[in-house]
Design an enzyme around this catalytic site. Structure first.
Site, PDB file in Angstrom:
ATOM      1  CB  ILE B   8      61.137   6.759  35.912  1.00 48.36           C
ATOM      2  CG1 ILE B   8      61.396   5.527  35.026  1.00 48.36           C
ATOM      3  CG2 ILE B   8      60.945   6.355  37.357  1.00 48.36           C
ATOM      4  CD1 ILE B   8      62.710   4.836  35.311  1.00 48.36           C
ATOM      5  CB  SER B 188      56.139  16.556  40.303  1.00 46.31           C
ATOM      6  OG  SER B 188      55.045  15.860  40.810  1.00 46.31           O
ATOM      7  NE  ARG B 189      60.792  14.534  34.827  1.00 47.53           N
ATOM      8  CZ  ARG B 189      61.213  13.272  34.744  1.00 47.53           C
ATOM      9  NH1 ARG B 189      60.669  12.331  35.512  1.00 47.53           N
ATOM     10  NH2 ARG B 189      62.170  12.932  33.932  1.00 47.53           N
ATOM     11  CG  LEU B 190      58.940  19.562  41.786  1.00 47.45           C
ATOM     12  CD1 LEU B 190      57.751  19.842  42.704  1.00 47.45           C
ATOM     13  CD2 LEU B 190      59.546  20.884  41.293  1.00 47.45           C
TER      14      LEU B 190
END
Lengths: 210, 210
Positions: B8, B188-190
Protein backbone atom coordinates in the site's frame (compact mmCIF):
# COMPACT_ATOMS: atom_id res chain seq x y z
CA UNK A 1 -12.91 2.20 25.00
CA UNK A 2 -13.46 -0.78 27.24
CA UNK A 3 -10.29 -2.90 27.10
CA UNK A 4 -11.43 -5.42 29.72
CA UNK A 5 -14.49 -6.41 27.72
CA UNK A 6 -13.04 -6.21 24.23
CA UNK A 7 -12.73 -9.75 22.94
CA UNK A 8 -14.26 -11.80 20.14
CA UNK A 9 -15.78 -15.21 20.75
CA UNK A 10 -14.06 -16.77 17.71
CA UNK A 11 -16.25 -19.10 15.69
CA UNK A 12 -15.46 -18.62 11.99
CA UNK A 13 -13.58 -21.81 11.29
CA UNK A 14 -11.73 -24.76 12.75
CA UNK A 15 -8.76 -26.98 11.97
CA UNK A 16 -9.81 -30.40 10.75
CA UNK A 17 -7.25 -32.60 12.48
CA UNK A 18 -8.38 -35.60 10.42
CA UNK A 19 -7.15 -34.00 7.23
CA UNK A 20 -3.95 -32.00 7.65
CA UNK A 21 -1.09 -31.20 5.31
CA UNK A 22 2.19 -33.08 5.73
CA UNK A 23 4.12 -29.96 4.77
CA UNK A 24 3.48 -26.75 6.72
CA UNK A 25 4.49 -24.51 3.79
CA UNK A 26 1.58 -25.94 1.78
CA UNK A 27 -0.74 -25.29 4.72
CA UNK A 28 0.66 -21.76 5.06
CA UNK A 29 0.05 -21.03 1.37
CA UNK A 30 -3.54 -22.18 1.74
CA UNK A 31 -4.15 -19.76 4.60
CA UNK A 32 -2.26 -16.92 2.91
CA UNK A 33 -4.37 -17.45 -0.19
CA UNK A 34 -7.49 -17.30 1.92
CA UNK A 35 -6.29 -13.99 3.42
CA UNK A 36 -5.91 -12.58 -0.11
CA UNK A 37 -9.25 -14.00 -1.30
CA UNK A 38 -11.03 -12.45 1.67
CA UNK A 39 -9.42 -9.05 1.13
CA UNK A 40 -7.75 -8.99 4.51
CA UNK A 41 -5.91 -5.70 4.99
CA UNK A 42 -2.18 -6.11 4.28
CA UNK A 43 -2.53 -9.89 3.92
CA UNK A 44 1.21 -10.36 3.43
CA UNK A 45 2.27 -8.34 6.48
CA UNK A 46 3.85 -10.06 9.46
CA UNK A 47 5.61 -9.12 12.65
CA UNK A 48 9.31 -9.99 12.49
CA UNK A 49 11.02 -10.47 15.84
CA UNK A 50 14.77 -10.41 16.27
CA UNK A 51 16.98 -10.60 19.36
CA UNK A 52 19.81 -8.29 20.41
CA UNK A 53 21.62 -9.63 23.46
CA UNK A 54 18.69 -10.97 25.46
CA UNK A 55 16.15 -8.40 24.29
CA UNK A 56 13.57 -8.98 21.56
CA UNK A 57 12.42 -6.33 19.16
CA UNK A 58 9.68 -6.54 16.58
CA UNK A 59 8.32 -4.65 13.61
CA UNK A 60 5.93 -5.17 10.70
CA UNK A 61 7.47 -6.39 7.44
CA UNK A 62 5.96 -7.48 4.12
CA UNK A 63 6.39 -11.02 2.83
CA UNK A 64 7.66 -10.89 -0.75
CA UNK A 65 8.10 -14.55 -1.63
CA UNK A 66 7.57 -18.05 -0.24
CA UNK A 67 9.03 -21.20 -1.65
CA UNK A 68 9.51 -24.71 -0.33
CA UNK A 69 12.56 -23.56 1.68
CA UNK A 70 11.27 -20.45 3.33
CA UNK A 71 10.00 -16.92 3.55
CA UNK A 72 11.61 -13.88 1.89
CA UNK A 73 11.46 -10.21 2.89
CA UNK A 74 13.54 -7.17 1.94
CA UNK A 75 15.06 -4.44 4.05
CA UNK A 76 17.98 -2.09 4.52
CA UNK A 77 21.02 -4.19 5.48
CA UNK A 78 22.19 -1.39 7.82
CA UNK A 79 18.87 -1.33 9.71
CA UNK A 80 18.62 -2.51 13.32
CA UNK A 81 16.78 -5.66 12.29
CA UNK A 82 19.57 -6.57 9.85
CA UNK A 83 22.22 -5.81 12.46
CA UNK A 84 20.40 -8.10 14.91
CA UNK A 85 20.08 -10.89 12.35
CA UNK A 86 23.73 -10.67 11.31
CA UNK A 87 24.81 -11.28 14.90
CA UNK A 88 22.02 -13.74 15.84
CA UNK A 89 19.99 -15.21 13.02
CA UNK A 90 17.21 -16.70 15.15
CA UNK A 91 13.99 -14.94 14.19
CA UNK A 92 10.25 -15.30 14.72
CA UNK A 93 7.50 -14.39 12.23
CA UNK A 94 3.90 -13.82 13.24
CA UNK A 95 1.11 -13.61 10.67
CA UNK A 96 -2.27 -12.58 12.09
CA UNK A 97 -5.44 -12.27 10.02
CA UNK A 98 -8.08 -11.14 12.54
CA UNK A 99 -10.79 -11.22 9.89
CA UNK A 100 -10.23 -14.98 9.54
CA UNK A 101 -9.43 -15.50 13.25
CA UNK A 102 -6.21 -17.17 12.11
CA UNK A 103 -2.58 -16.83 13.17
CA UNK A 104 0.61 -18.50 11.96
CA UNK A 105 3.70 -18.48 14.18
CA UNK A 106 7.05 -19.31 12.62
CA UNK A 107 10.51 -19.74 14.14
CA UNK A 108 13.59 -20.13 11.96
CA UNK A 109 16.96 -18.91 10.81
CA UNK A 110 17.38 -15.86 8.57
CA UNK A 111 20.17 -15.34 6.08
CA UNK A 112 20.92 -12.97 3.22
CA UNK A 113 19.74 -14.02 -0.22
CA UNK A 114 21.87 -13.64 -3.34
CA UNK A 115 22.52 -10.18 -4.78
CA UNK A 116 20.95 -11.17 -8.09
CA UNK A 117 17.62 -12.15 -6.49
CA UNK A 118 17.62 -8.86 -4.58
CA UNK A 119 18.43 -6.99 -7.82
CA UNK A 120 15.47 -8.61 -9.56
CA UNK A 121 13.05 -7.68 -6.83
CA UNK A 122 14.44 -4.15 -6.47
CA UNK A 123 13.98 -3.49 -10.15
CA UNK A 124 10.32 -4.62 -9.90
CA UNK A 125 9.51 -2.05 -7.17
CA UNK A 126 7.67 1.19 -7.97
CA UNK A 127 10.11 4.00 -8.76
CA UNK A 128 8.92 5.95 -5.70
CA UNK A 129 9.79 3.04 -3.39
CA UNK A 130 13.19 2.75 -5.06
CA UNK A 131 13.84 6.41 -4.28
CA UNK A 132 12.79 5.73 -0.67
CA UNK A 133 15.42 2.98 -0.41
CA UNK A 134 18.11 5.21 -1.88
CA UNK A 135 17.22 8.12 0.42
CA UNK A 136 16.73 6.65 3.84
CA UNK A 137 19.48 5.77 6.29
CA UNK A 138 17.11 3.49 8.14
CA UNK A 139 16.61 4.06 11.89
CA UNK A 140 19.22 6.83 12.08
CA UNK A 141 18.18 9.73 14.29
CA UNK A 142 17.24 12.77 12.18
CA UNK A 143 16.01 16.32 12.76
CA UNK A 144 12.29 16.77 13.42
CA UNK A 145 12.09 19.07 10.42
CA UNK A 146 14.17 16.87 8.11
CA UNK A 147 12.85 17.56 4.65
CA UNK A 148 12.59 14.38 2.61
CA UNK A 149 10.74 16.15 -0.17
CA UNK A 150 13.58 18.47 -1.04
CA UNK A 151 16.07 15.55 -0.92
CA UNK A 152 13.64 13.60 -3.07
CA UNK A 153 13.53 16.32 -5.72
CA UNK A 154 17.33 16.46 -5.88
CA UNK A 155 17.59 12.70 -6.30
CA UNK A 156 14.75 12.61 -8.82
CA UNK A 157 16.61 15.14 -10.94
CA UNK A 158 19.85 13.18 -10.60
CA UNK A 159 18.16 9.98 -11.78
CA UNK A 160 16.03 11.57 -14.52
CA UNK A 161 15.67 9.06 -17.38
CA UNK A 162 18.05 6.74 -15.55
CA UNK A 163 17.39 3.36 -14.05
CA UNK A 164 17.79 3.25 -10.26
CA UNK A 165 20.08 0.39 -9.32
CA UNK A 166 19.74 -1.40 -6.00
CA UNK A 167 21.77 0.25 -3.23
CA UNK A 168 24.35 -2.27 -1.98
CA UNK A 169 22.96 -1.95 1.55
CA UNK A 170 19.44 -2.98 0.56
CA UNK A 171 18.34 -6.56 -0.08
CA UNK A 172 16.56 -9.69 1.00
CA UNK A 173 16.64 -12.22 3.79
CA UNK A 174 15.23 -15.71 3.63
CA UNK A 175 13.87 -17.33 6.78
CA UNK A 176 14.21 -21.12 6.81
CA UNK A 177 11.66 -22.37 9.35
CA UNK A 178 12.11 -25.08 11.96
CA UNK A 179 8.80 -24.58 13.80
CA UNK A 180 5.47 -23.47 12.37
CA UNK A 181 2.28 -23.26 14.39
CA UNK A 182 -1.21 -22.76 12.96
CA UNK A 183 -3.75 -21.19 15.29
CA UNK A 184 -7.45 -20.95 14.61
CA UNK A 185 -9.55 -19.03 17.16
CA UNK A 186 -12.41 -21.10 18.63
CA UNK A 187 -15.30 -20.41 21.01
CA UNK A 188 -14.63 -20.10 24.77
CA UNK A 189 -10.90 -19.56 24.05
CA UNK A 190 -10.60 -23.30 23.25
CA UNK A 191 -8.59 -22.54 20.12
CA UNK A 192 -7.31 -25.11 17.62
CA UNK A 193 -3.51 -25.25 17.44
CA UNK A 194 -1.36 -27.41 15.18
CA UNK A 195 2.43 -27.40 15.55
CA UNK A 196 4.96 -28.58 12.94
CA UNK A 197 8.52 -29.17 14.17
CA UNK A 198 11.37 -30.00 11.83
CA UNK A 199 13.15 -33.22 12.88
CA UNK A 200 15.80 -35.29 11.10
CA UNK A 201 13.00 -37.43 9.71
CA UNK A 202 11.09 -34.42 8.41
CA UNK A 203 8.16 -32.37 9.72
CA UNK A 204 6.57 -33.77 12.87
CA UNK A 205 3.03 -32.67 13.70
CA UNK A 206 1.31 -32.27 17.07
CA UNK A 207 -1.89 -30.73 18.31
CA UNK A 208 -1.43 -28.28 21.19
CA UNK A 209 -3.76 -27.46 24.05
CA UNK A 210 -5.28 -23.99 23.59
CA UNK B 1 -1.90 -13.79 -5.13
CA UNK B 2 0.91 -11.52 -6.18
CA UNK B 3 3.20 -11.09 -3.18
CA UNK B 4 5.80 -9.02 -4.99
CA UNK B 5 3.32 -6.33 -5.94
CA UNK B 6 1.20 -6.32 -2.80
CA UNK B 7 1.93 -3.12 -0.95
CA UNK B 8 0.00 0.00 0.00
CA UNK B 9 1.30 3.48 -0.72
CA UNK B 10 0.45 4.76 2.76
CA UNK B 11 -1.07 8.23 2.85
CA UNK B 12 -3.76 8.36 5.53
CA UNK B 13 -2.02 10.42 8.15
CA UNK B 14 1.27 11.79 9.41
CA UNK B 15 3.02 12.56 12.69
CA UNK B 16 3.12 16.26 13.40
CA UNK B 17 6.62 16.61 14.88
CA UNK B 18 5.87 20.18 15.93
CA UNK B 19 3.26 19.01 18.40
CA UNK B 20 4.15 15.76 20.13
CA UNK B 21 3.28 14.34 23.53
CA UNK B 22 5.95 14.41 26.25
CA UNK B 23 4.70 11.08 27.56
CA UNK B 24 4.46 8.12 25.16
CA UNK B 25 1.68 6.44 27.16
CA UNK B 26 -0.54 9.45 26.43
CA UNK B 27 0.36 9.23 22.75
CA UNK B 28 -0.33 5.47 22.78
CA UNK B 29 -3.75 6.00 24.35
CA UNK B 30 -4.61 8.52 21.64
CA UNK B 31 -3.78 6.03 18.89
CA UNK B 32 -5.48 3.12 20.67
CA UNK B 33 -8.58 5.26 21.03
CA UNK B 34 -8.45 6.03 17.33
CA UNK B 35 -8.26 2.29 16.58
CA UNK B 36 -11.41 1.73 18.64
CA UNK B 37 -13.21 4.73 17.11
CA UNK B 38 -12.44 3.49 13.61
CA UNK B 39 -13.65 -0.04 14.37
CA UNK B 40 -10.30 -1.65 13.64
CA UNK B 41 -10.57 -5.42 14.00
CA UNK B 42 -9.24 -6.57 17.39
CA UNK B 43 -8.00 -3.06 18.19
CA UNK B 44 -6.44 -4.20 21.48
CA UNK B 45 -4.51 -7.15 20.03
CA UNK B 46 -0.75 -7.07 19.86
CA UNK B 47 2.11 -9.43 19.10
CA UNK B 48 4.06 -10.28 22.25
CA UNK B 49 7.65 -11.43 21.68
CA UNK B 50 9.66 -13.27 24.30
CA UNK B 51 13.13 -14.83 24.20
CA UNK B 52 14.19 -18.33 25.19
CA UNK B 53 17.96 -18.69 25.11
CA UNK B 54 18.77 -16.71 21.97
CA UNK B 55 15.56 -17.50 20.10
CA UNK B 56 12.54 -15.19 19.89
CA UNK B 57 8.99 -16.41 19.81
CA UNK B 58 5.84 -14.40 19.28
CA UNK B 59 2.08 -14.71 19.57
CA UNK B 60 -1.01 -12.50 19.56
CA UNK B 61 -2.26 -11.39 22.99
CA UNK B 62 -5.02 -8.98 24.05
CA UNK B 63 -4.23 -5.80 25.98
CA UNK B 64 -6.46 -5.65 29.06
CA UNK B 65 -5.29 -2.50 30.78
CA UNK B 66 -2.92 0.43 30.37
CA UNK B 67 -1.92 2.84 33.08
CA UNK B 68 0.90 5.34 33.51
CA UNK B 69 3.32 2.50 34.39
CA UNK B 70 2.60 0.03 31.66
CA UNK B 71 0.61 -2.51 29.71
CA UNK B 72 -1.29 -5.47 31.23
CA UNK B 73 -2.24 -8.78 29.65
CA UNK B 74 -3.39 -12.12 31.09
CA UNK B 75 -2.29 -15.67 30.36
CA UNK B 76 -1.65 -19.12 31.78
CA UNK B 77 1.41 -18.89 34.05
CA UNK B 78 2.50 -22.37 32.88
CA UNK B 79 2.43 -21.39 29.19
CA UNK B 80 5.61 -21.12 27.13
CA UNK B 81 5.39 -17.32 27.08
CA UNK B 82 5.19 -17.22 30.88
CA UNK B 83 8.06 -19.66 31.20
CA UNK B 84 10.14 -17.46 28.88
CA UNK B 85 9.27 -14.30 30.83
CA UNK B 86 10.04 -15.87 34.19
CA UNK B 87 13.57 -16.70 33.02
CA UNK B 88 14.12 -13.53 30.90
CA UNK B 89 11.68 -10.70 31.38
CA UNK B 90 12.72 -8.67 28.33
CA UNK B 91 9.72 -8.50 26.01
CA UNK B 92 8.58 -6.65 22.90
CA UNK B 93 5.02 -5.61 22.05
CA UNK B 94 3.88 -4.75 18.54
CA UNK B 95 0.54 -3.06 17.88
CA UNK B 96 -0.36 -2.77 14.20
CA UNK B 97 -3.53 -1.15 12.91
CA UNK B 98 -3.31 -1.53 9.12
CA UNK B 99 -6.55 0.37 8.62
CA UNK B 100 -4.88 3.44 10.16
CA UNK B 101 -1.43 2.65 8.70
CA UNK B 102 -0.09 2.93 12.25
CA UNK B 103 2.23 0.78 14.31
CA UNK B 104 3.49 1.05 17.89
CA UNK B 105 6.61 -0.86 18.94
CA UNK B 106 7.31 -1.27 22.64
CA UNK B 107 10.26 -2.81 24.49
CA UNK B 108 10.16 -3.34 28.24
CA UNK B 109 10.25 -5.62 31.24
CA UNK B 110 7.37 -7.91 32.16
CA UNK B 111 6.50 -9.02 35.67
CA UNK B 112 3.57 -10.72 37.39
CA UNK B 113 0.85 -8.46 38.76
CA UNK B 114 -0.75 -9.01 42.17
CA UNK B 115 -3.10 -11.95 42.70
CA UNK B 116 -5.91 -9.61 43.68
CA UNK B 117 -5.77 -7.66 40.41
CA UNK B 118 -5.77 -10.95 38.49
CA UNK B 119 -8.73 -12.15 40.61
CA UNK B 120 -10.69 -9.02 39.76
CA UNK B 121 -10.13 -9.38 36.05
CA UNK B 122 -10.79 -13.13 36.05
CA UNK B 123 -14.13 -12.63 37.76
CA UNK B 124 -15.10 -10.09 35.05
CA UNK B 125 -14.53 -12.58 32.20
CA UNK B 126 -17.44 -14.37 30.51
CA UNK B 127 -18.19 -17.70 32.21
CA UNK B 128 -17.27 -19.58 29.01
CA UNK B 129 -13.79 -18.00 28.97
CA UNK B 130 -13.39 -18.88 32.66
CA UNK B 131 -14.13 -22.51 31.84
CA UNK B 132 -11.54 -22.32 29.05
CA UNK B 133 -8.89 -21.17 31.54
CA UNK B 134 -9.80 -23.96 33.98
CA UNK B 135 -9.73 -26.62 31.25
CA UNK B 136 -6.67 -25.93 29.16
CA UNK B 137 -3.13 -26.99 30.02
CA UNK B 138 -1.76 -24.40 27.65
CA UNK B 139 0.64 -25.57 24.90
CA UNK B 140 0.74 -29.17 26.15
CA UNK B 141 0.65 -31.71 23.33
CA UNK B 142 -2.75 -33.41 23.14
CA UNK B 143 -4.46 -36.05 21.01
CA UNK B 144 -5.86 -34.93 17.66
CA UNK B 145 -9.30 -36.12 18.75
CA UNK B 146 -9.12 -34.59 22.24
CA UNK B 147 -12.71 -33.79 23.13
CA UNK B 148 -12.96 -30.46 24.90
CA UNK B 149 -16.73 -30.50 24.71
CA UNK B 150 -17.17 -33.56 26.88
CA UNK B 151 -14.61 -32.18 29.40
CA UNK B 152 -16.50 -28.91 29.27
CA UNK B 153 -19.83 -30.58 30.12
CA UNK B 154 -18.26 -32.35 33.11
CA UNK B 155 -16.78 -29.13 34.43
CA UNK B 156 -19.98 -27.19 33.79
CA UNK B 157 -21.90 -29.70 35.89
CA UNK B 158 -19.27 -29.53 38.62
CA UNK B 159 -19.53 -25.74 38.77
CA UNK B 160 -23.31 -25.52 38.41
CA UNK B 161 -24.54 -22.51 40.43
CA UNK B 162 -20.99 -21.99 41.71
CA UNK B 163 -18.63 -19.15 41.10
CA UNK B 164 -15.49 -20.12 39.19
CA UNK B 165 -12.43 -18.90 41.03
CA UNK B 166 -9.22 -18.00 39.22
CA UNK B 167 -6.90 -20.99 38.74
CA UNK B 168 -3.64 -20.28 40.57
CA UNK B 169 -1.72 -20.75 37.31
CA UNK B 170 -3.64 -18.06 35.47
CA UNK B 171 -3.03 -14.32 35.84
CA UNK B 172 -1.60 -11.08 34.57
CA UNK B 173 1.72 -9.59 33.57
CA UNK B 174 2.52 -5.91 33.41
CA UNK B 175 5.04 -4.66 30.86
CA UNK B 176 6.92 -1.54 32.01
CA UNK B 177 8.26 0.08 28.84
CA UNK B 178 11.70 1.60 28.28
CA UNK B 179 11.37 2.21 24.53
CA UNK B 180 8.26 3.09 22.55
CA UNK B 181 8.27 3.87 18.85
CA UNK B 182 5.36 5.33 16.90
CA UNK B 183 5.27 4.54 13.19
CA UNK B 184 2.96 6.17 10.68
CA UNK B 185 3.06 4.84 7.12
CA UNK B 186 3.85 7.55 4.54
CA UNK B 187 4.04 7.70 0.72
CA UNK B 188 7.10 6.23 -1.06
CA UNK B 189 8.00 4.27 2.10
CA UNK B 190 9.20 7.55 3.69
CA UNK B 191 7.37 6.73 6.93
CA UNK B 192 7.19 8.97 10.00
CA UNK B 193 8.85 7.44 13.05
CA UNK B 194 9.06 8.88 16.57
CA UNK B 195 11.07 7.08 19.25
CA UNK B 196 10.75 7.59 23.03
CA UNK B 197 13.58 6.21 25.18
CA UNK B 198 13.46 6.20 28.96
CA UNK B 199 16.51 7.91 30.46
CA UNK B 200 17.29 8.95 34.04
CA UNK B 201 15.91 12.37 33.21
CA UNK B 202 12.67 10.94 31.81
CA UNK B 203 11.43 10.18 28.29
CA UNK B 204 13.75 11.36 25.54
CA UNK B 205 12.28 11.79 22.06
CA UNK B 206 13.91 11.43 18.64
CA UNK B 207 12.72 11.25 15.08
CA UNK B 208 14.05 8.24 13.15
CA UNK B 209 14.82 7.89 9.48
CA UNK B 210 12.20 5.68 7.76
Amino acid sequence: MDLKNTRINYNKSEINFDDIYDNPIDFFLKWLDEAFENNCLEPNSFVLSTVENKTPSSRVVLLKNVDKDGFIFYTNYDSNKSRHILSNNNVALNFFWPQLEKQVRIIGFASKISASVSDDYFSSRPRESQFGAVLSEQSKKIEYNYDFNSKLSVIKKEYENKEITRPKNWGGFKVVPNKIEFWQGRPSRLHDRLLYELKKSGWQKSRLSP
